[in-house]
Write a protein that holds these residues in place. Structure first.
Motif, PDB file in Angstrom:
ATOM      1  N   ILE A 188       0.884  -1.178   0.000  1.00 23.59           N
ATOM      2  CA  ILE A 188       0.000   0.000   0.000  1.00 23.59           C
ATOM      3  C   ILE A 188       0.912   1.214   0.000  1.00 23.59           C
ATOM      4  CG2 ILE A 188      -1.864   1.184   1.185  1.00 23.59           C
ATOM      5  CD1 ILE A 188      -2.489  -1.447   2.624  1.00 23.59           C
ATOM      6  N   ASN A 189       0.878   1.942  -1.113  1.00 20.28           N
ATOM      7  CA  ASN A 189       1.873   3.001  -1.267  1.00 20.28           C
ATOM      8  C   ASN A 189       1.376   4.068  -2.238  1.00 20.28           C
ATOM      9  OD1 ASN A 189       4.382   4.317  -0.984  1.00 20.28           O
ATOM     10  ND2 ASN A 189       5.450   2.322  -0.922  1.00 20.28           N
ATOM     11  N   THR A 190       2.185   5.097  -2.370  1.00 21.42           N
ATOM     12  CA  THR A 190       1.918   6.140  -3.360  1.00 21.42           C
ATOM     13  C   THR A 190       3.037   6.120  -4.390  1.00 21.42           C
ATOM     14  OG1 THR A 190       0.804   7.547  -1.736  1.00 21.42           O
ATOM     15  CG2 THR A 190       1.580   8.602  -3.758  1.00 21.42           C
ATOM     16  N   TYR A 191       2.674   5.871  -5.626  1.00 16.12           N
ATOM     17  CA  TYR A 191       3.656   5.855  -6.713  1.00 16.12           C
ATOM     18  C   TYR A 191       3.214   6.810  -7.811  1.00 16.12           C
ATOM     19  CZ  TYR A 191       5.657   1.688  -4.549  1.00 16.12           C
ATOM     20  OH  TYR A 191       6.242   0.814  -3.679  1.00 16.12           O
ATOM     21  N   ARG A 192       4.123   7.036  -8.749  1.00 14.32           N
ATOM     22  CA  ARG A 192       3.869   8.023  -9.799  1.00 14.32           C
ATOM     23  C   ARG A 192       3.973   7.411 -11.190  1.00 14.32           C
ATOM     24  NH1 ARG A 192       7.907  12.735  -7.412  1.00 14.32           N
ATOM     25  NH2 ARG A 192       6.616  13.366  -5.624  1.00 14.32           N
ATOM     26  N   TYR A 193       3.066   7.849 -12.064  1.00 13.49           N
ATOM     27  CA  TYR A 193       3.174   7.516 -13.475  1.00 13.49           C
ATOM     28  C   TYR A 193       3.815   8.708 -14.170  1.00 13.49           C
ATOM     29  CZ  TYR A 193       1.983   6.847 -18.363  1.00 13.49           C
ATOM     30  OH  TYR A 193       2.055   6.724 -19.718  1.00 13.49           O
ATOM     31  N   TYR A 194       5.021   8.501 -14.704  1.00 13.73           N
ATOM     32  CA  TYR A 194       5.771   9.599 -15.320  1.00 13.73           C
ATOM     33  C   TYR A 194       5.489   9.663 -16.816  1.00 13.73           C
ATOM     34  CZ  TYR A 194       8.363  10.287 -11.004  1.00 13.73           C
ATOM     35  OH  TYR A 194       8.697  10.564  -9.708  1.00 13.73           O
ATOM     36  N   TYR A 195       5.358  10.895 -17.321  1.00 13.55           N
ATOM     37  CA  TYR A 195       5.077  11.092 -18.732  1.00 13.55           C
ATOM     38  C   TYR A 195       6.326  10.904 -19.601  1.00 13.55           C
ATOM     39  CZ  TYR A 195       0.795  13.027 -16.785  1.00 13.55           C
ATOM     40  OH  TYR A 195      -0.380  13.189 -16.095  1.00 13.55           O
ATOM     41  N   SER A 196       7.488  10.929 -18.975  1.00  9.41           N
ATOM     42  CA  SER A 196       8.751  10.674 -19.685  1.00  9.41           C
ATOM     43  C   SER A 196       9.768  10.202 -18.650  1.00  9.41           C
ATOM     44  CB  SER A 196       9.248  11.938 -20.393  1.00  9.41           C
ATOM     45  OG  SER A 196       9.797  12.844 -19.470  1.00  9.41           O
ATOM     46  N   ASP A 197      11.007  10.076 -19.051  1.00  8.00           N
ATOM     47  CA  ASP A 197      12.066   9.684 -18.123  1.00  8.00           C
ATOM     48  C   ASP A 197      12.633  10.858 -17.340  1.00  8.00           C
ATOM     49  OD1 ASP A 197      11.878   7.037 -18.855  1.00  8.00           O
ATOM     50  OD2 ASP A 197      13.350   7.216 -20.475  1.00  8.00           O
ATOM     51  N   ARG A 198      12.029  12.017 -17.523  1.00  8.10           N
ATOM     52  CA  ARG A 198      12.506  13.213 -16.819  1.00  8.10           C
ATOM     53  C   ARG A 198      11.457  13.701 -15.831  1.00  8.10           C
ATOM     54  NH1 ARG A 198      14.370  17.335 -21.380  1.00  8.10           N
ATOM     55  NH2 ARG A 198      12.132  17.122 -21.838  1.00  8.10           N
ATOM     56  N   GLU A 199      11.911  13.981 -14.638  1.00  6.58           N
ATOM     57  CA  GLU A 199      11.019  14.416 -13.563  1.00  6.58           C
ATOM     58  C   GLU A 199      10.256  15.700 -13.945  1.00  6.58           C
ATOM     59  OE1 GLU A 199       9.890  13.234  -9.598  1.00  6.58           O
ATOM     60  OE2 GLU A 199      11.699  12.488 -10.577  1.00  6.58           O
ATOM     61  N   LEU A 223       1.693  11.602 -12.854  1.00 12.70           N
ATOM     62  CA  LEU A 223       0.393  11.411 -12.218  1.00 12.70           C
ATOM     63  C   LEU A 223       0.619  10.570 -10.976  1.00 12.70           C
ATOM     64  CD1 LEU A 223      -2.753  11.558 -12.284  1.00 12.70           C
ATOM     65  CD2 LEU A 223      -2.686   9.427 -13.614  1.00 12.70           C
ATOM     66  N   GLU A 224       0.206  11.050  -9.829  1.00 12.71           N
ATOM     67  CA  GLU A 224       0.476  10.365  -8.559  1.00 12.71           C
ATOM     68  C   GLU A 224      -0.797   9.695  -8.046  1.00 12.71           C
ATOM     69  OE1 GLU A 224       3.456  11.826  -5.374  1.00 12.71           O
ATOM     70  OE2 GLU A 224       1.479  12.563  -4.743  1.00 12.71           O
ATOM     71  N   LYS A 225      -0.652   8.453  -7.589  1.00 12.29           N
ATOM     72  CA  LYS A 225      -1.814   7.740  -7.054  1.00 12.29           C
ATOM     73  C   LYS A 225      -1.424   6.898  -5.849  1.00 12.29           C
ATOM     74  CE  LYS A 225      -4.938   7.201 -10.988  1.00 12.29           C
ATOM     75  NZ  LYS A 225      -5.759   6.228 -11.770  1.00 12.29           N
ATOM     76  N   ASN A 226      -2.331   6.910  -4.862  1.00  8.10           N
ATOM     77  CA  ASN A 226      -2.171   6.042  -3.694  1.00  8.10           C
ATOM     78  C   ASN A 226      -3.076   4.826  -3.876  1.00  8.10           C
ATOM     79  OD1 ASN A 226      -3.406   5.306  -0.755  1.00  8.10           O
ATOM     80  ND2 ASN A 226      -1.233   5.843  -0.642  1.00  8.10           N
ATOM     81  N   GLY A 227      -2.560   3.646  -3.509  1.00  5.98           N
ATOM     82  CA  GLY A 227      -3.394   2.459  -3.665  1.00  5.98           C
ATOM     83  C   GLY A 227      -2.630   1.180  -3.385  1.00  5.98           C
ATOM     84  N   PHE A 228      -3.210   0.062  -3.822  1.00  5.28           N
ATOM     85  CA  PHE A 228      -2.600  -1.258  -3.648  1.00  5.28           C
ATOM     86  C   PHE A 228      -1.809  -1.593  -4.924  1.00  5.28           C
ATOM     87  CE2 PHE A 228      -6.180  -1.136  -0.815  1.00  5.28           C
ATOM     88  CZ  PHE A 228      -5.774  -1.850   0.307  1.00  5.28           C
ATOM     89  N   TYR A 229      -0.535  -1.955  -4.738  1.00  2.43           N
ATOM     90  CA  TYR A 229       0.343  -2.206  -5.882  1.00  2.43           C
ATOM     91  C   TYR A 229       1.015  -3.580  -5.784  1.00  2.43           C
ATOM     92  CZ  TYR A 229       0.210   2.797  -7.157  1.00  2.43           C
ATOM     93  OH  TYR A 229      -0.181   4.057  -7.536  1.00  2.43           O
ATOM     94  N   VAL A 230       1.357  -4.109  -6.957  1.00  4.94           N
ATOM     95  CA  VAL A 230       2.208  -5.309  -7.013  1.00  4.94           C
ATOM     96  C   VAL A 230       3.458  -4.941  -7.799  1.00  4.94           C
ATOM     97  CG1 VAL A 230       0.426  -7.081  -6.766  1.00  4.94           C
ATOM     98  CG2 VAL A 230       0.921  -6.148  -9.036  1.00  4.94           C
ATOM     99  N   PRO A 231       4.598  -5.564  -7.466  1.00 10.24           N
ATOM    100  CA  PRO A 231       5.871  -5.207  -8.122  1.00 10.24           C
ATOM    101  C   PRO A 231       6.032  -5.903  -9.473  1.00 10.24           C
ATOM    102  CG  PRO A 231       6.256  -6.898  -6.482  1.00 10.24           C
ATOM    103  CD  PRO A 231       4.780  -6.551  -6.388  1.00 10.24           C
TER     104      PRO A 231
END
Length: 346
Positions: free
Chosen positions: A269-280, A285-293
């Motif tokens: 259970i974490n907050t991760y980001r979907y990046y539009y490119s390889d540059r910060e 887009l940031e989302k909190n939720g249930f994730y699998v690696p």
């Protein structure tokens, strides 16, 4: 040249033989050679073993250089056999058997002026050793020798000699024609050929990494002894595994028994980001939720989330885009199973 043919009873190998399932509508043959040394310039071929199917049953054909002079004849006979097949299966043949025979053909043409036809270029080779090598650690194999893999599959062969130990036995046979020596060298090759049929059972593992299964159930479960959640996939394999697999890597666990597979993957259970490119700076887009690696595997059909733009570890949000799409789940399961089975203990 002497040609020996033996039919292998179907009930002896049917539990292991998955060739027709893994290569549907393809004509498959197998081969193995015995030589008087490793260098094709300073040694020669004295047995070529070939497995072919006749009326649905495997036949072992042994082409025996019984006089020490029949090498061109047995190679020609072998090439005549394989010209009618599409897949040539061997064990370490890509590295040794095929190049050895090709070099011997060149030597024979140049030294004895005997014309040879090479049908290796017309057939697809499939090396069983290459197939199982990535899974060595996961299967607990000390090495990837043919006899070791046979033992893993529960096969105990009668032959106790190595090919190297039998070279002098064969050379002695050429002068003494001792029937026991003849039996020893032929038996070794014959058992290698039958063993190759048994070894084809490892293709069942390969089919699992390629998604050859049906998903029976997906559920969450607590990791034993902890309060951590796992995502559990229950699968029915299309091909049954002869020997069980029970291994773990990257926090995941894999259990395979017959046609049943259980795969457990940790949920965070974490907050991760979907990046539009390889540059910060290009945004995310940031989302909190249930994730699998992902363990380094990027899926092609859904967004991959990361901790930072340069991170190489991906995570997948457990939502309808993931769990609601069978093709996504299949791609993920196959990728994780492959990662676990190819884990090298780093």
């Amino acid at each position: 040249m002497e040609k020996i043919i033996e039919k292998v009873p179907e009930d002896r190998v049917k539990l292991y033989d998955v060739i027709d399932d893994c290569f549907p509508d393809k004509k498959v043959c197998m081969f193995d050679i015995e030589t008087t040394g490793l260098s094709p310039l300073n040694s020669f071929t004295y047995i070529i073993g070939v497995n072919i199917k006749v009326d649905g049953e495997w036949n072992i054909i042994q082409l025996f250089n019984d006089d020490g002079k029949s090498e061109p004849e047995i190679i020609r006979a072998f090439q005549e056999i394989i010209k009618d097949y599409e897949i040539l299966m061997e064990f370490n043949g890509d590295r040794f058997d095929i190049p050895y025979i090709e070099k011997r053909m060149n030597v024979i043409e140049q030294k004895f002026h005997i014309s040879m036809t090479n049908h290796f270029k017309d057939i697809v080779s499939f090396d069983l050793m290459k197939c199982i090598k990535p899974y060595k650690f996961a299967l607990g194999l000390p090495n990837i020798k043919q006899k070791t893999i046979e033992k893993y599959l529960g096969i105990d062969r009668v032959d106790t000699y190595t090919g190297g130990e039998l070279i002098n036995v064969y050379l002695s046979y050429l002068t003494t024609h001792n029937s026991r020596h003849r039996e020893m060298v032929l038996r070794h090759n014959r058992d290698d050929m039958e063993g190759m049929i048994f070894l084809s059972a490892v293709l069942s593992i390969n089919s699992l990494t390629k998604g050859d299964y049906n998903i029976q159930n997906i559920e969450t479960a607590a990791k034993p002894g902890t309060d951590r959640l796992m995502l559990r996939f229950s699968l029915e394999n299309s091909l049954s595994l002869i020997s069980e697999i029970d291994t773990c890597a990257y926090g995941c666990s894999l259990s395979v028994k017959g046609q049943r597979t259980i795969l457990n993957v940790p949920i965070s259970i974490n907050t991760y980001r979907y990046y539009y490119s390889d540059r910060e700076k290009d945004g995310f887009l940031e989302k909190n939720g249930f994730y699998v690696p992902s363990h380094g595997t990027k899926l092609s059909l859904i967004p991959a989330y990361k901790e930072s733009a340069r991170s190489k570890e991906y995570f997948y949000l457990l939502g309808d885009d993931f769990l609601g799409r069978k093709e996504v789940v299949n791609e993920y399961i196959s990728a994780i199973i492959t990662q676990i089975l190819e884990y090298k203990g780093r």
